[in-house]
Design a protein around this motif. Structure first.
Motif, PDB file in Angstrom:
ATOM      1  N   LEU A 166       0.799  -1.225   0.000  1.00  0.00           N
ATOM      2  CA  LEU A 166       0.000   0.000   0.000  1.00  0.00           C
ATOM      3  C   LEU A 166       0.835   1.278   0.000  1.00  0.00           C
ATOM      4  O   LEU A 166       0.271   2.368   0.010  1.00  0.00           O
ATOM      5  CB  LEU A 166      -0.938   0.017   1.224  1.00  0.00           C
ATOM      6  CG  LEU A 166      -2.061  -1.034   1.217  1.00  0.00           C
ATOM      7  CD1 LEU A 166      -2.893  -0.939   2.474  1.00  0.00           C
ATOM      8  CD2 LEU A 166      -2.954  -0.856  -0.012  1.00  0.00           C
TER       9      LEU A 166
ATOM     10  N   TRP B 238      -0.009   3.953  -2.397  1.00  0.00           N
ATOM     11  CA  TRP B 238      -1.135   4.862  -2.166  1.00  0.00           C
ATOM     12  C   TRP B 238      -0.672   6.230  -1.652  1.00  0.00           C
ATOM     13  O   TRP B 238      -1.460   7.176  -1.628  1.00  0.00           O
ATOM     14  CB  TRP B 238      -2.113   4.258  -1.165  1.00  0.00           C
ATOM     15  CG  TRP B 238      -2.935   3.123  -1.713  1.00  0.00           C
ATOM     16  CD1 TRP B 238      -2.691   2.419  -2.842  1.00  0.00           C
ATOM     17  CD2 TRP B 238      -4.126   2.568  -1.149  1.00  0.00           C
ATOM     18  NE1 TRP B 238      -3.647   1.454  -3.030  1.00  0.00           N
ATOM     19  CE2 TRP B 238      -4.546   1.520  -1.992  1.00  0.00           C
ATOM     20  CE3 TRP B 238      -4.865   2.843  -0.008  1.00  0.00           C
ATOM     21  CZ2 TRP B 238      -5.683   0.759  -1.739  1.00  0.00           C
ATOM     22  CZ3 TRP B 238      -6.002   2.081   0.261  1.00  0.00           C
ATOM     23  CH2 TRP B 238      -6.403   1.058  -0.601  1.00  0.00           C
TER      24      TRP B 238
ATOM     25  N   THR C 188       2.029   5.384   5.306  1.00  0.00           N
ATOM     26  CA  THR C 188       1.396   4.126   5.711  1.00  0.00           C
ATOM     27  C   THR C 188       2.117   3.607   6.946  1.00  0.00           C
ATOM     28  O   THR C 188       3.334   3.740   7.057  1.00  0.00           O
ATOM     29  CB  THR C 188       1.457   3.056   4.604  1.00  0.00           C
ATOM     30  OG1 THR C 188       2.822   2.772   4.294  1.00  0.00           O
ATOM     31  CG2 THR C 188       0.728   3.527   3.357  1.00  0.00           C
TER      32      THR C 188
ATOM     33  N   LEU D 239      -3.531   4.316   7.152  1.00  0.00           N
ATOM     34  CA  LEU D 239      -3.062   5.384   6.276  1.00  0.00           C
ATOM     35  C   LEU D 239      -3.141   6.697   7.048  1.00  0.00           C
ATOM     36  O   LEU D 239      -4.159   6.994   7.675  1.00  0.00           O
ATOM     37  CB  LEU D 239      -3.943   5.462   5.024  1.00  0.00           C
ATOM     38  CG  LEU D 239      -4.209   4.137   4.297  1.00  0.00           C
ATOM     39  CD1 LEU D 239      -5.245   4.351   3.201  1.00  0.00           C
ATOM     40  CD2 LEU D 239      -2.920   3.570   3.724  1.00  0.00           C
TER      41      LEU D 239
ATOM     42  N   ALA E 293      -6.914   0.902   6.336  1.00  0.00           N
ATOM     43  CA  ALA E 293      -6.911   0.681   4.885  1.00  0.00           C
ATOM     44  C   ALA E 293      -8.160  -0.065   4.445  1.00  0.00           C
ATOM     45  O   ALA E 293      -8.670   0.156   3.344  1.00  0.00           O
ATOM     46  CB  ALA E 293      -5.659  -0.096   4.483  1.00  0.00           C
TER      47      ALA E 293
END
Length: 227
Positions: free
Chosen positions: A91, A94, A194, A203, A213
């Motif tokens: 992640l 992101w 993260t 997050l 998340a």
């Protein structure tokens, strides 16, 4: 961010190793104690009614099963930790993206905030309540009974622009004047970092809030918004 994650990973690794070593030492100690008790039991048993060999074997088997279960739980915990770190690594892409979730959003003093209300279907009156970071209401806006997004322009009750800062949005659904549902509306916020929180990946957005998340309902590239 990299430094913090590395430190957290090292700490988690150290804790897992220490925990595993402690568990192994405890199991060895418990087994030694168990053997001593079993030996004492045999030594001081009633000679006229000696314990059956089958009973000895049964007790050893039971202890062995408990020992294996503890070791299995330790291994499972270690596997979950590794899985969580893998999810966090996946992640990291992101970071810099915008995610939609039920949280507060940062108003920059100029650009409107896109709010995604989800009122009760049975409602006959829907109100969007805007609150500042102190929890004080700054505006109340009547919305249609619809899930259509609404752009809050940053104005208060008097129509003046509020100061830049974090603002949350509560959707009140009413039926015949009574509130039947009150929940935080979803907004888009920018992901800055993260982190691992237990076995969950969270997050960190521009307000500093931690968002699970798994609670994210949409993801978008800010450079493509309005393109």
């Amino acid at each position: 961010m990299t430094t913090e994650v590395s430190s957290a990973t090292a700490a988690a690794s150290t804790n897992t190793t220490s925990s595993g070593a402690a568990s192994g030492t405890k199991l060895t100690s418990d087994f030694d104690t168990f053997i001593k008790l079993l030996t004492a039991q045999a030594k001081y048993q009633d000679p006229t009614e000696p314990m059956d060999n089958t009973e000895y074997a049964s007790q050893l088997a039971e202890f062995s099963m408990v020992e294996q279960q503890v070791l299995t739980n330790d291994n499972l915990g270690s596997a979950l930790d590794q899985l969580g770190l893998g999810n966090m690594a996946a992640l990291t892409g992101w970071v810099g993206m915008e995610v939609r979730s039920a949280t507060a959003a940062q108003f920059d003093g100029t650009n409107p905030i896109n709010v995604a209300p989800n009122p009760a279907a049975a409602a006959d009156d829907v109100t969007l309540v805007v609150k500042n970071s102190d929890g004080d209401e700054v505006n109340r806006i009547t919305l249609p009974v619809s899930a259509e997004p609404y752009n809050w322009d940053g104005t208060n009750f008097g129509g003046d622009t509020v100061p830049a800062g974090a603002y949350s949005f509560v959707v009140e659904s009413k039926v015949k004047g009574e509130v039947v549902l009150s929940e935080i509306a979803e907004v888009y916020t920018s992901v800055r970092e993260t982190r691992m929180q237990g076995n969950d990946v969270v997050l960190i957005n521009e307000t500093g809030a931690a968002i699970l998340a798994t609670s994210v309902t949409a993801l978008r590239d800010p450079s493509q918004v309005g393109a």
